[in-house]
Motif scaffolding. Structure first.
Motif, PDB file in Angstrom:
ATOM      1  N   UNK A  33     -78.230  89.553 -30.049  1.00 27.58           N
ATOM      2  CA  UNK A  33     -78.580  90.235 -28.786  1.00 27.58           C
ATOM      3  C   UNK A  33     -79.916  89.765 -28.213  1.00 27.58           C
ATOM      4  N   UNK A  34     -80.330  88.581 -28.582  1.00 27.80           N
ATOM      5  CA  UNK A  34     -81.652  88.089 -28.165  1.00 27.80           C
ATOM      6  C   UNK A  34     -81.832  88.034 -26.652  1.00 27.80           C
ATOM      7  N   UNK A  35     -80.745  87.875 -25.881  1.00 29.33           N
ATOM      8  CA  UNK A  35     -80.849  87.756 -24.421  1.00 29.33           C
ATOM      9  C   UNK A  35     -80.514  89.046 -23.690  1.00 29.33           C
ATOM     10  N   UNK A  36     -80.242  90.107 -24.426  1.00 24.26           N
ATOM     11  CA  UNK A  36     -79.789  91.344 -23.793  1.00 24.26           C
ATOM     12  C   UNK A  36     -80.935  92.350 -23.731  1.00 24.26           C
ATOM     13  N   UNK A  37     -81.214  92.813 -22.500  1.00 24.54           N
ATOM     14  CA  UNK A  37     -82.234  93.834 -22.286  1.00 24.54           C
ATOM     15  C   UNK A  37     -81.636  94.947 -21.451  1.00 24.54           C
ATOM     16  N   UNK A  75     -72.375  89.213 -22.515  1.00 26.16           N
ATOM     17  CA  UNK A  75     -73.184  90.329 -23.014  1.00 26.16           C
ATOM     18  C   UNK A  75     -72.325  91.362 -23.727  1.00 26.16           C
ATOM     19  N   UNK A  76     -71.186  91.699 -23.157  1.00 27.52           N
ATOM     20  CA  UNK A  76     -70.285  92.656 -23.793  1.00 27.52           C
ATOM     21  C   UNK A  76     -69.782  92.103 -25.131  1.00 27.52           C
ATOM     22  N   UNK A  77     -69.410  90.829 -25.150  1.00 26.03           N
ATOM     23  CA  UNK A  77     -68.962  90.191 -26.396  1.00 26.03           C
ATOM     24  C   UNK A  77     -70.032  90.302 -27.473  1.00 26.03           C
ATOM     25  N   UNK A  78     -71.268  89.998 -27.104  1.00 26.05           N
ATOM     26  CA  UNK A  78     -72.362  90.032 -28.077  1.00 26.05           C
ATOM     27  C   UNK A  78     -72.685  91.453 -28.540  1.00 26.05           C
TER      28      UNK A  78
END
Length: 167
Positions: A33-37, A75-78
């Protein structure tokens, strides 16, 4: 005597295994999730009931992951992969719960491998971490007979990628 102990107490500890310890799980989770905020929550922090069937919770994360991968909703996949990772890590593994994981494996192995590659990798590490328990499970033995490629994947995981490199 006494209540059954979670199988984690007898688990194999292998260098490089995603489920080696809480630190390795959190490291992998942070990478996912490194790119998800904002960062998604890890899920319930309560204790888990060893008698409860977690199959539907596991399968729901996997199904949503496949949907998100199919329609390129990264994003949902991650997030689904992140939630599945934490659920596998948080729920104590008892011999009576191995069937939950076998059903999850059946689902992902019956789906387009490209859509489930990350889940398959995660499950390979999970099974290797608890290999002795899985090998004694009738459902898992049947799965290995029905899906011989799974045995190859597990051997490759045990050998840190060396097995498939030799084939």
């Amino acid at each position: 005597g006494g209540p059954e102990k979670p199988e984690q107490e007898r688990a194999s500890v292998l260098e490089g295994n995603l489920f080696r310890d809480s630190g390795s799980v959190h490291l992998f989770a942070n990478y996912i999730v490194r790119h998800i905020q904002p960062r998604p929550s890890e899920g319930s922090q309560c204790s888990y009931n060893p008698a409860e069937d977690y199959t539907e919770a596991l399968l729901t994360h996997a199904r949503l992951h496949v949907f998100a991968a199919r329609y390129e909703l990264q994003e949902l996949r991650d997030i689904c992969l992140f939630k599945l990772l934490h659920l596998l890590h948080a729920v104590p593994l008892y011999k009576d719960r191995i069937g939950d994981i076998v059903r999850l494996f059946n689902f992902v192995l019956g789906t387009d491998a490209g859509l489930c590659e990350n889940i398959i990798t995660m499950l390979r590490h999970y099974v290797i971490r608890h290999l002795g328990l899985f090998l004694r499970n009738k459902g898992f033995q049947i799965l290995l007979r029905e899906q011989p490629s799974l045995a190859v994947l597990l051997l490759d995981t045990l050998g840190n990628g060396l097995y498939l490199g030799l084939c």
